[in-house]
Design an enzyme around this catalytic site. Structure first.
Site, short mmCIF file in Angstrom:
data_model
loop_
_atom_site.label_atom_id
_atom_site.label_comp_id
_atom_site.label_asym_id
_atom_site.label_seq_id
_atom_site.Cartn_x
_atom_site.Cartn_y
_atom_site.Cartn_z
N LEU A 130 0.83 -1.21 0.00
CA LEU A 130 0.00 0.00 0.00
C LEU A 130 0.87 1.26 0.00
O LEU A 130 0.36 2.37 -0.11
CB LEU A 130 -0.91 0.00 1.24
CG LEU A 130 -1.96 -1.12 1.24
CD1 LEU A 130 -2.54 -1.32 2.64
CD2 LEU A 130 -3.07 -0.83 0.24
N LYS A 155 14.49 -7.14 4.63
CA LYS A 155 14.73 -6.18 5.73
C LYS A 155 16.01 -6.46 6.53
O LYS A 155 16.59 -5.55 7.09
CB LYS A 155 13.54 -6.18 6.70
CG LYS A 155 12.31 -5.45 6.18
CD LYS A 155 11.24 -5.43 7.26
CE LYS A 155 10.05 -4.59 6.82
NZ LYS A 155 9.11 -4.37 7.94
N ASP A 157 9.47 1.35 11.67
CA ASP A 157 8.36 0.55 12.21
C ASP A 157 8.17 0.86 13.70
O ASP A 157 7.04 0.95 14.20
CB ASP A 157 8.62 -0.95 12.04
CG ASP A 157 8.50 -1.39 10.60
OD1 ASP A 157 7.72 -0.77 9.85
OD2 ASP A 157 9.18 -2.36 10.21
N ALA A 160 8.37 -8.08 13.18
CA ALA A 160 7.51 -7.02 13.73
C ALA A 160 7.68 -6.93 15.24
O ALA A 160 7.68 -5.84 15.83
CB ALA A 160 6.06 -7.31 13.37
N MET A 193 -1.43 -5.27 15.41
CA MET A 193 -0.75 -4.77 14.19
C MET A 193 -1.47 -5.21 12.92
O MET A 193 -1.19 -4.69 11.84
CB MET A 193 0.70 -5.25 14.16
CG MET A 193 1.59 -4.56 15.18
SD MET A 193 3.32 -4.97 14.83
CE MET A 193 4.10 -4.27 16.28
N GLY A 225 -3.87 -2.17 13.06
CA GLY A 225 -2.54 -1.79 12.63
C GLY A 225 -2.46 -0.65 11.63
O GLY A 225 -1.35 -0.28 11.21
#
Ligand code: ATR
Length: 296
Positions: A21, A71, A107, A136, A228, A251
């Site tokens: 997104l 990541k 984050d 996360a 989340m 989230g």
């Protein structure tokens, strides 16, 4: 939007990236501020990551987001890494200054801003129970600890993974009591009574899946529940939390706030209030419609 000879490039590197997104969020904010910038999806396979990153630097992109599965793998490809991203062990945002690549992780700040915005919650001196031990969870542990949390307990289905997470981040985060706990303790109301905040960092809740036995009645009346997960927008965990009269949130706030923080790293400007959130919600609406259409 007009692309011309001066347009600055940003984007997201992932594999896959088609469901992200972030392009919607960032392009909406560039558009509203009238910035001559564009945000593109870059699908880069794991084995091509070094060439991909070198290519982006050589092409002079202003910066980019990094998502699954890159990541962690991107760390050795960068020139500088912020202490927070180092503690988390993962980078989700890169800034390119004349070929010098700096890795950030937004984050964590995204979570803190969401907790502040949704609940007026500040971690200093508080006890937090985290469900999950993946990427996360790592960003959440680091952000909560760096913001002064007194105690963070990681409860993970696979207990060893929770223990490993705590052992690997603890040396970077000396100010907080970090512990792991077996998942079975979640059905113990007495155990839950010791926490001011419960955060779900797992994928449980996506598509409406639910945790088994969670003794949410044990949480103190001032506690809050942050999930989340944002698809569905109202998760089973949120419904359960509402059922026992606690404030709950999904989230979306974190997703938007991590994007807003990345936007500021690249542009030096705040995105217009509400702009990125609107774009995300419209995007999710559109995606839901697509699913409905495909299933017909
Ligand atoms: P992310 O980087 O998004 O956190 P991840 O590294 O794949 O994703 O981690 C997913 C997390 O969700 C893990 O903590 C996982 O628990 P395990 O370590 O035991 O696999 C958790 N998770 C996924 N499905 C779960 C389920 N049905 N019940 C409980 N935890 C679950």
């Amino acid at each position: 939007m007009t692309v011309d000879g001066r347009t600055a490039l940003t984007g997201i590197v992932g594999y896959p990236v088609s469901h992200s997104l972030s392009p919607l969020m960032h392009n909406a904010a560039f558009g509203e501020l009238g910035l001559n910038m564009v945000y593109l999806p870059f699908s880069v396979a794991p084995e091509a990551l070094p060439q991909g990153v070198a290519g982006l630097a050589a092409l002079g992109v202003r910066g980019f987001n990094v998502t699954i599965p890159h990541k962690v793998a991107i760390l050795p490809l960068l020139h500088e890494i912020t202490p927070e991203a180092r503690a988390i062990g993962a980078v989700n945002t890169v800034l390119n200054r004349d070929g010098l690549l700096t890795g950030y992780n937004t984050d964590g700040i995204g979570l803190l801003r969401a907790l502040e915005g949704e609940f007026g919650f500040y971690p200093a001196g508080r006890s937090v129970l985290l469900l999950g031990a993946g990427g996360a969870a790592r960003s959440a542990v680091a952000a909560l600890s760096l913001a002064g949390a007194a105690r963070v307990v990681v409860a993970n289905r696979t207990k060893e993974r929770g223990e490993e997470l705590v052992a690997s981040v603890a040396p970077h985060l000396p100010g907080t009591l970090l512990q792991s706990a077996p998942f079975t303790l979640l059905s113990d109301a007495g155990f839950l009574s010791g926490f001011d905040l419960l955060v779900n960092t797992t994928s449980v809740g996506m598509g409406g899946s639910a945790f088994g036995d969670l003794a949410l009645t044990g949480l103190p009346p001032h506690a809050a529940i942050y999930d989340m997960v944002y698809a569905p927008l109202e998760t089973p965990l949120m419904e359960q939390g509402r059922g026992v009269g606690l404030p709950v949130a999904n989230g979306i706030g974190m997703l938007v706030a991590q994007g807003e923080a990345a936007f500021t790293i690249w542009t030096g400007q705040q995105p217009p209030a509400g702009c990125m959130k609107r774009a995300v919600l419209e995007g999710i609406g559109a995606a839901t419609l697509d699913i409905v259409r495909q299933s017909k």
